[in-house]
Every structure is written in C-alpha cells, then in structure tokens.
Design a protein around this motif. Structure first.
Motif, PDB file in Angstrom:
ATOM      1  N   UNK A 137      41.025  52.955  24.445  1.00 42.28           N
ATOM      2  CA  UNK A 137      40.395  54.268  24.292  1.00 42.28           C
ATOM      3  C   UNK A 137      38.918  54.122  23.947  1.00 42.28           C
ATOM      4  N   UNK A 138      38.603  53.145  23.098  1.00 41.42           N
ATOM      5  CA  UNK A 138      37.208  52.923  22.696  1.00 41.42           C
ATOM      6  C   UNK A 138      36.369  52.495  23.887  1.00 41.42           C
ATOM      7  N   UNK A 139      36.918  51.590  24.714  1.00 39.10           N
ATOM      8  CA  UNK A 139      36.163  51.130  25.879  1.00 39.10           C
ATOM      9  C   UNK A 139      35.940  52.258  26.885  1.00 39.10           C
ATOM     10  N   UNK A 140      36.954  53.086  27.112  1.00 39.82           N
ATOM     11  CA  UNK A 140      36.806  54.201  28.048  1.00 39.82           C
ATOM     12  C   UNK A 140      35.799  55.232  27.533  1.00 39.82           C
ATOM     13  N   UNK A 141      35.840  55.486  26.233  1.00 34.83           N
ATOM     14  CA  UNK A 141      34.925  56.485  25.670  1.00 34.83           C
ATOM     15  C   UNK A 141      33.477  56.006  25.721  1.00 34.83           C
ATOM     16  N   UNK A 142      33.253  54.703  25.508  1.00 34.36           N
ATOM     17  CA  UNK A 142      31.891  54.181  25.539  1.00 34.36           C
ATOM     18  C   UNK A 142      31.290  54.240  26.943  1.00 34.36           C
ATOM     19  N   UNK A 190      30.259  58.559  17.235  1.00 35.76           N
ATOM     20  CA  UNK A 190      31.511  59.308  17.209  1.00 35.76           C
ATOM     21  C   UNK A 190      32.669  58.468  17.730  1.00 35.76           C
ATOM     22  N   UNK A 191      32.401  57.676  18.784  1.00 37.01           N
ATOM     23  CA  UNK A 191      33.441  56.813  19.342  1.00 37.01           C
ATOM     24  C   UNK A 191      33.879  55.770  18.313  1.00 37.01           C
ATOM     25  N   UNK A 192      32.894  55.161  17.629  1.00 39.69           N
ATOM     26  CA  UNK A 192      33.239  54.140  16.634  1.00 39.69           C
ATOM     27  C   UNK A 192      34.006  54.750  15.460  1.00 39.69           C
ATOM     28  N   UNK A 193      33.664  55.981  15.083  1.00 41.08           N
ATOM     29  CA  UNK A 193      34.377  56.640  13.985  1.00 41.08           C
ATOM     30  C   UNK A 193      35.829  56.922  14.374  1.00 41.08           C
ATOM     31  N   UNK A 194      36.035  57.373  15.620  1.00 44.86           N
ATOM     32  CA  UNK A 194      37.402  57.622  16.080  1.00 44.86           C
ATOM     33  C   UNK A 194      38.189  56.321  16.164  1.00 44.86           C
ATOM     34  N   UNK A 195      37.504  55.255  16.593  1.00 47.19           N
ATOM     35  CA  UNK A 195      38.156  53.942  16.677  1.00 47.19           C
ATOM     36  C   UNK A 195      38.571  53.454  15.286  1.00 47.19           C
ATOM     37  N   UNK A 196      37.700  53.670  14.299  1.00 45.85           N
ATOM     38  CA  UNK A 196      38.005  53.250  12.930  1.00 45.85           C
ATOM     39  C   UNK A 196      39.203  54.032  12.373  1.00 45.85           C
ATOM     40  N   UNK A 197      39.243  55.322  12.675  1.00 44.33           N
ATOM     41  CA  UNK A 197      40.390  56.125  12.202  1.00 44.33           C
ATOM     42  C   UNK A 197      41.680  55.660  12.850  1.00 44.33           C
ATOM     43  N   UNK A 198      41.623  55.336  14.131  1.00 43.85           N
ATOM     44  CA  UNK A 198      42.811  54.841  14.839  1.00 43.85           C
ATOM     45  C   UNK A 198      43.278  53.523  14.232  1.00 43.85           C
TER      46      UNK A 198
END
Length: 372
Positions: free
Chosen positions: A172-177, A186-194
């Motif tokens: 998900x992180x790679x696709x969002x970037x 925002x992507x890194x924050x979502x990745x950290x929460x996941x």
C-alpha cells in the motif's frame, strides 16, 4: 411479543382447517336466547347457534380428534398457491375471492410464528454446538501435550499474520507513493499506523500463547476494536455478548419478532410506490399482496433453519433464487404487469425489501449489544 403471537395464532388455527361437519337435521323449538322459533341450525333473529353443546366425554374426545385431523380444502389450496401460484392467490384476494383460501393475515401470523420458532431452534442448536466445541477445546488444553500444540499453533499463526500484514502495508505504501496527488508525509503516517496495528495484534497473539502455555484462560478478544478509544462504549457490550450468548440471542429475538412486523408496511408501501399510477388498486390490496410475499419468505427461511447444517447453504441458495421469482410471479398475476414491467418492479421492490431487512437486522444486533 411471542406470547401475543402465540395467542393470535392459537385463535387462528381452528379457522385454518374449517372442517365440514355432518350436521344433524335442523332442530325445532324456541331459541334459547331470544325465544324465536328455530328454522335451522342458527336463529334467524339473533344468530345464536341452536346447538346446546351437551355432549358425552367420548363425543368431546372424538370431536377434538376430528377438529385436529379433518381438514377442508382451504389449507391445501392456499399453501401450494403461496409457493407455486402466488400471482393467482394474490389476485383472488384482491378480487374478494377469500372464502376459498385461508385469510391472508392468519397465514402471515402463522408463518411469522413458525419462522420465530425455527430461528430460536437454530440458534439453540448453534449455541449447543459451540458449547461442545468449547468443552472439547478446554479438555485439550487440560493436558500438557494439548497446551503445547495450541501454543505452537497460535505462535505460527501470529508470525504468518504479521508477515502478511507487513507485506500488505509495504505494498500500500509503495502504491501510494507512486500517486503524485498523495503527500509523502501522509503516506508515511498511514504506513506507521498500519505497522503499529499489525505489531499490536502480533503482541496480543503472543501474550495469548504465553497464557495458554502457563495454563491460564485466554482473554476474551474483540476483533475490530482497537485501544485508541474508538468504539469504547461498544467493546464491553460485545464482551458480555460473547460471554452470555444465550442471553444475547434472547434479546435479539425479543426485538426481531417485533420489528419483523415492520416489514409488512415497508413491502406494502414499496408496492404502492411502483404501482402509484394504478387507481384501481388501493393500499389495502398492496398490504394483502405483501402478506403473501412475507408469508412465503418466512416459511421458506423457517424450513432452511431446521435443516441439517450441511444442507443449509444449498437450501438458502435456492431460496435466494426462488424469492425474486416468486415476487415476479406475484406482480405478474396480481397486477397484470407486462414481463418487462414486472421485472423492473421486482428489482425495485426486492432492493427496498433487502436493504430494509439488513438495516433492521443491523439495528437489532447493535441494540441487543447495548442492552446485554
């Protein structure tokens, strides 16, 4: 509510089988109520039955057996028509040809009560099965070998789930970037929460394995509710529902049997909506048709709930196909709709009914959790 339905149905059952009695010759003499000279089995002045009801015990026993087993043709005409000729049955009701069939509201009440009993039976059987599985699991954990096997299973599942979660989060992180509209922060924050969520689940699973290894009972886990405060009011109720399943389902059924009656005006109003241009059909007629449709639904689902567990998916799959076909046949026969018109109206009524049923069911399940 169950007792009220039982009383209503008990009052209706004798009429489901209005038997043809062999009457004696008309009596003579005065009416016991008004004194008028009798000219038949009923007084032509006040309407009272001329029968004195003075019978022997054997006669009463025989009459009870006769009432139970001697059925006239109404029931045997109504039930097959409800399943295989619903349009003809609904048209008969709309045109006033009622005496040849069981009255629709009685059929609706009986079908609803049968469905409630079947659902309670299915839930009771499911609870017993879960109790047997729980007892077998506890017996397994009572032995050192059983605990060791369970600990190995829990830890292996925890490692696999963690690996899957990390892989999904990275994807998900790679696709969002790659998306230029997404902000990297925002992507890194979502990745950290996941990642944190995955690690928390992994830690809880390992803690559960440690408790099992020590011979302690595992904690009651409620999936889908984190420790960030979201759903905090709901989590204690779910724990209570899991620990007291019989009580929880009792609350569910107490509310469900009340709200099931709400489906009658919902279906009736949906029929009134799709046939709003028909000035010759009134809301009363739509409610008669709705009673037939719901009686069919209650009876077919009740039959599925008393089947063996292995046969249930096949039966409910058949019901899922049969119900819209039954609705289509009803609209064609009752309202004289064209094939295309009946198909479109079936889709509308079917969608409204399914969405309303799911909304009511969800509301009942949530309400029961709040009250448990």
């Amino acid at each position: 509510m169950t007792s009220e339905l039982e009383i209503a149905v008990a009052d209706s059952l004798p009429h489901l089988s209005a038997r043809r009695r062999k009457r004696a010759p008309p009596p003579s003499g005065p009416c016991h109520n008004c004194g008028a000279e009798l000219q038949g089995h009923f007084c032509h002045v006040c309407g009272q039955n001329s029968d004195t009801h003075k019978r022997s015990i054997l006669h009463l026993i025989w009459e009870a057996i006769e009432t139970t087993f001697e059925l006239d043709g109404r029931l045997f005409r109504t039930v097959p028509a409800l399943f295989f000729r619903p349009g003809t049955l609904a048209r008969d009701y709309i045109d006033g040809r009622i005496v040849r069939h069981v009255p629709p509201f009685r059929t609706f009440l009986v079908a609803l009560l049968i469905f409630i009993f079947a659902a309670e039976h299915a839930t009771h059987e499911q609870t017993l099965q879960q109790q047997r599985q729980k007892a077998a699991h506890e017996a397994l954990l009572a032995t050192p070998a059983g605990r060791a096997a369970e600990v190995t299973r829990i830890r292996a599942a925890a490692e696999k789930n963690l690996a899957d979660d990390l892989k999904e989060a990275a994807g998900d992180r790679a696709e969002s970037l790659k998306d230029p509209d997404e902000k990297p922060a925002r992507v890194e924050a979502a990745y950290a929460r996941h990642l944190k969520s995955a690690q928390d689940r992994h830690a809880r699973a390992l803690a559960r394995a440690d408790r099992v290894e020590q011979g302690l009972p595992p904690p009651v886990e409620v999936e889908g509710l984190g420790s960030n405060g979201k759903g905090a009011w709901f989590k204690p109720g779910i724990k209570k529902a899991v620990a007291n399943q019989d009580y929880y389902w009792t609350i569910v059924f107490n509310w469900a049997q009340r709200l099931a009656v709400i489906l009658l005006p919902i279906v009736g109003l949906s029929l009134a909506l799709v046939y709003r241009r028909r000035k010759d059909v009134f809301l009363y007629d739509h409610l008669l048709v709705a009673m037939n449709l719901l009686s069919f639904t209650f009876l077919t689902n009740a039959a599925g709930l008393i089947l063996p567990t292995v046969a249930m998916p096949y039966w409910f799959g058949l019901v899922a196909l049969w119900t819209p076909i039954n609705l289509f046949q009803t609209l064609r026969g009752a309202y004289g709709s064209s094939i295309l018109g009946a198909v479109l109206k079936t889709l509308i009524v079917w969608t409204i009914t399914v969405v309303s049923s799911l909304a009511l069911l969800t509301g009942v399940l949530v309400l029961a959790v709040a009250q448990v």
